[in-house]
Motif scaffolding. Structure first.
Motif, short mmCIF file in Angstrom:
data_model
loop_
_atom_site.label_atom_id
_atom_site.label_comp_id
_atom_site.label_asym_id
_atom_site.label_seq_id
_atom_site.Cartn_x
_atom_site.Cartn_y
_atom_site.Cartn_z
N GLY A 150 0.81 -1.22 0.00
CA GLY A 150 0.00 0.00 0.00
C GLY A 150 0.84 1.26 0.00
O GLY A 150 1.98 1.28 0.45
N GLU A 151 0.28 2.36 -0.51
CA GLU A 151 1.00 3.62 -0.56
C GLU A 151 1.09 4.28 0.81
O GLU A 151 0.35 3.92 1.73
CB GLU A 151 0.29 4.58 -1.53
N ILE A 152 1.99 5.25 0.94
CA ILE A 152 2.05 6.07 2.14
C ILE A 152 0.80 6.96 2.13
O ILE A 152 0.62 7.75 1.19
CB ILE A 152 3.31 6.94 2.17
N PRO A 153 -0.08 6.85 3.12
CA PRO A 153 -1.35 7.60 3.06
C PRO A 153 -1.16 9.09 3.35
O PRO A 153 -0.32 9.48 4.14
CB PRO A 153 -2.18 6.94 4.15
N TYR A 154 -1.96 9.92 2.68
CA TYR A 154 -2.03 11.35 2.99
C TYR A 154 -3.17 11.58 3.98
O TYR A 154 -4.21 10.93 3.90
CB TYR A 154 -2.30 12.17 1.73
N PHE A 155 -2.99 12.52 4.90
CA PHE A 155 -4.04 12.86 5.84
C PHE A 155 -5.00 13.90 5.26
O PHE A 155 -6.21 13.75 5.31
CB PHE A 155 -3.43 13.39 7.15
N PHE A 156 -4.44 14.95 4.71
CA PHE A 156 -5.26 16.04 4.19
C PHE A 156 -5.26 16.09 2.67
O PHE A 156 -6.08 16.77 2.07
CB PHE A 156 -4.76 17.39 4.73
N GLY A 157 -4.31 15.38 2.06
CA GLY A 157 -4.23 15.42 0.61
C GLY A 157 -5.47 14.87 -0.06
O GLY A 157 -5.76 15.20 -1.21
N LYS A 158 -6.22 14.04 0.67
CA LYS A 158 -7.44 13.46 0.09
C LYS A 158 -8.44 14.56 -0.26
O LYS A 158 -9.27 14.38 -1.16
CB LYS A 158 -8.05 12.47 1.08
N ILE A 159 -8.39 15.69 0.47
CA ILE A 159 -9.29 16.81 0.19
C ILE A 159 -9.07 17.31 -1.23
O ILE A 159 -9.99 17.76 -1.91
CB ILE A 159 -9.06 17.95 1.20
N PHE A 160 -7.80 17.19 -1.69
CA PHE A 160 -7.45 17.72 -3.00
C PHE A 160 -7.34 16.59 -4.04
O PHE A 160 -6.75 16.78 -5.09
CB PHE A 160 -6.13 18.48 -2.90
N GLY A 161 -7.85 15.42 -3.69
CA GLY A 161 -7.93 14.34 -4.66
C GLY A 161 -6.73 13.42 -4.70
O GLY A 161 -6.60 12.62 -5.64
N SER A 162 -5.83 13.46 -3.71
CA SER A 162 -4.66 12.58 -3.68
C SER A 162 -4.69 11.75 -2.40
O SER A 162 -4.64 12.31 -1.31
CB SER A 162 -3.37 13.40 -3.76
N SER A 163 -4.77 10.44 -2.55
CA SER A 163 -4.92 9.58 -1.37
C SER A 163 -3.59 9.16 -0.75
O SER A 163 -3.53 8.77 0.41
CB SER A 163 -5.70 8.32 -1.74
N GLY A 164 -2.49 9.21 -1.52
CA GLY A 164 -1.20 8.80 -0.98
C GLY A 164 -0.12 8.82 -2.04
O GLY A 164 -0.33 9.28 -3.17
N ARG A 165 1.05 8.29 -1.66
CA ARG A 165 2.18 8.29 -2.58
C ARG A 165 2.98 7.00 -2.42
O ARG A 165 3.18 6.51 -1.31
CB ARG A 165 3.08 9.49 -2.32
N ALA A 166 3.45 6.45 -3.55
CA ALA A 166 4.27 5.24 -3.53
C ALA A 166 5.70 5.59 -3.14
O ALA A 166 6.22 6.65 -3.52
CB ALA A 166 4.26 4.57 -4.90
N LEU A 167 6.34 4.72 -2.36
CA LEU A 167 7.74 4.89 -1.98
C LEU A 167 8.49 3.59 -2.20
O LEU A 167 7.91 2.50 -2.12
CB LEU A 167 7.88 5.30 -0.52
N GLU A 168 9.79 3.69 -2.44
CA GLU A 168 10.63 2.51 -2.61
C GLU A 168 12.05 2.85 -2.19
O GLU A 168 12.54 3.96 -2.41
CB GLU A 168 10.63 2.05 -4.07
N ALA A 169 12.72 1.91 -1.54
CA ALA A 169 14.13 2.07 -1.17
C ALA A 169 14.82 0.73 -1.32
O ALA A 169 14.24 -0.32 -1.05
CB ALA A 169 14.26 2.58 0.26
N SER A 170 16.05 0.77 -1.77
CA SER A 170 16.84 -0.46 -1.87
C SER A 170 18.17 -0.26 -1.16
O SER A 170 18.67 0.87 -1.05
CB SER A 170 17.08 -0.84 -3.33
N ALA A 171 18.73 -1.34 -0.67
CA ALA A 171 20.02 -1.30 0.04
C ALA A 171 20.80 -2.55 -0.34
O ALA A 171 20.22 -3.62 -0.56
CB ALA A 171 19.82 -1.23 1.54
N THR A 172 22.12 -2.41 -0.39
CA THR A 172 23.00 -3.53 -0.72
C THR A 172 24.03 -3.70 0.38
O THR A 172 24.75 -2.75 0.71
CB THR A 172 23.71 -3.31 -2.06
N ALA A 173 24.09 -4.88 0.95
CA ALA A 173 25.10 -5.21 1.96
C ALA A 173 26.11 -6.17 1.34
O ALA A 173 25.74 -7.03 0.53
CB ALA A 173 24.46 -5.84 3.19
N VAL A 174 27.38 -6.00 1.69
CA VAL A 174 28.43 -6.80 1.08
C VAL A 174 29.36 -7.39 2.13
O VAL A 174 29.46 -6.88 3.25
CB VAL A 174 29.26 -5.97 0.08
N MET A 175 30.04 -8.46 1.74
CA MET A 175 31.17 -9.01 2.48
C MET A 175 32.33 -9.10 1.50
O MET A 175 32.22 -9.76 0.47
CB MET A 175 30.87 -10.41 3.02
#
Length: 389
Positions: A150-175
């Motif tokens: 699910g997207e990160i929800p907006y609290f007030f953005g729904k008033i203006f027609g936006s319910s949330g935003r997608a987020l993504e993060a990646s990380a690489t661990a090495v030896m």
């Protein structure tokens, strides 16, 4: 009189028009303030969520890479480790909530969240299947979108027609698995898990070529050593043909007059800061990928109990390519560091019966120096898990 009344009506109408204008202006300002408040709250929540998703990806990648090492300790191949690495990464991703929810990782073939592979450097991009590269790597992608978590929800953005935003993060661990040496331990409680015994490169290569004998089995769960093969070859560290008469491969990592007591201490507790100071040089390869260590005459039976006490425990030994000189004047050209475990110790009786049987064993060295050379400078010796840049 009539003119006076007309002026009063005109003034009254002007006041009424001004009041209406103020109300409209107040309404507009209130709307703008609400919009600004909504923007501030939702933007702040989004920024906080970005930090959380980054933390989740970092934790999952680090946990997955440590699980990879644990699996390697059990003798698994890289491909055999992938399922348990993914499970460990998923567990730690879930423990680090994003927007008050625990993220799930995907196992779908075309959108797999966890990758296991190799990297040529800590700044390299795409993971490779080339197992000659110097870094093991685990990459984790954590997503919050309409398809997963699910997207990160907006609290007030729904008033203006936006319910949330997608987020993504990646990380690489090495030896890092190309180690050129070791930094000096920083205090008296910090030591290097290096044994003062050298093995010739030709004998070690029989293990990598899978032509070494396999007569013992080591149980990674119980630590028991039993007769019978376990798929991992073994070699005899002593007595071994060193090419140096009167010398059996004991090396001085410390003062030139190392006593049996010094060797016993190093076996039990490792190489200390004082040992490196007495050695007079860093315990790492020069720019040509080698270093020289002076040798001693044999493995004393006086350290058999110390060697027997560390059976099954991973340690590091140096590998030499050539040797010159005899007895205490032997000089070994060290070209590789390898991780091993001792399986059997016999240092009494006839020379033909004496043996210190070892097999490869992965080991983490906190004081390792990552090699910049392309040639392999270590086997089964790894740096601690690091986040790639």
């Amino acid at each position: 009189m009539c003119a006076k009344k007309l002026n009063q009506k005109y003034i009254s109408r002007q006041h009424g028009n001004r009041s209406g204008a103020v109300l409209v202006l107040a309404a507009i300002m209130l709307f703008m303030m609400l919009a600004f408040l909504a923007f501030t709250v939702d933007t702040g929540y989004l920024a906080s969520s970005k930090g959380e998703i980054r933390r989740s990806a970092d934790a999952a990648a680090i946990a997955g890479c440590w699980e990879l090492f644990d699996d390697l300790m059990q003798g698994k191949s890289q491909s055999e480790c992938e399922a348990s690495v993914a499970a460990e990464a998923a567990q730690y991703a879930g423990l680090n909530q994003i927007a008050n929810t625990s993220p799930r990782l995907s196992n779908e073939l075309n959108s797999r969240s966890v990758e296991v592979g190799y990297l040529s450097s800590m700044t390299a991009g795409t993971l490779s299947t080339d197992d000659s590269l110097p870094f093991y790597a685990v990459r984790v992608a954590v997503k919050k979108n309409s398809q997963l978590n699910g997207e990160i929800p907006y609290f007030f953005g729904k008033i203006f027609g936006s319910s949330g935003r997608a987020l993504e993060a990646s990380a690489t661990a090495v030896m890092a698995r190309n180690i050129s040496g070791f930094t000096t331990p920083g205090n008296c409680n910090d030591t290097l898990d290096v044994l003062p015994f050298a093995l010739d490169l030709q004998t070690w290569n029989t293990i990598n070529a899978h032509t070494a004998q396999d007569m013992f089995s080591y149980n990674t769960t119980t630590g028991a050593v039993t007769a019978g093969g376990d798929g991992v070859g073994e070699v005899n560290l002593y007595p071994q043909g060193t090419g140096s008469p009167g010398n059996r491969g004991t090396v001085d990592i410390g003062g030139a007059n190392n006593s049996t007591a010094d060797i016993a201490r190093q076996i039990m507790y490792g190489i200390s800061e004082n040992d490196i100071e007495e050695l007079g040089k860093d315990l790492k390869f020069n720019s040509d990928g080698s270093m020289t260590l002076n040798g001693d005459t044999g493995i004393s039976a006086g350290v058999k109990d110390e060697l027997a006490s560390i059976i099954g425990q991973p340690r590091i030994i140096p590998i030499f390519s050539t040797v010159s000189g005899n007895g205490n004047n032997a000089n070994y050209t060290i070209v590789k560091w390898v991780g091993v475990r001792i399986l059997k110790v016999t240092l009494t009786g006839a020379l033909s019966k004496k043996a210190v049987i070892i097999q490869p064993a992965p080991i983490i060295s906190r004081n390792s120096v990552i090699s910049k050379a392309e040639a392999s400078t270590s086997d089964y010796v790894y740096s601690p898990v690091l986040l790639a840049q």
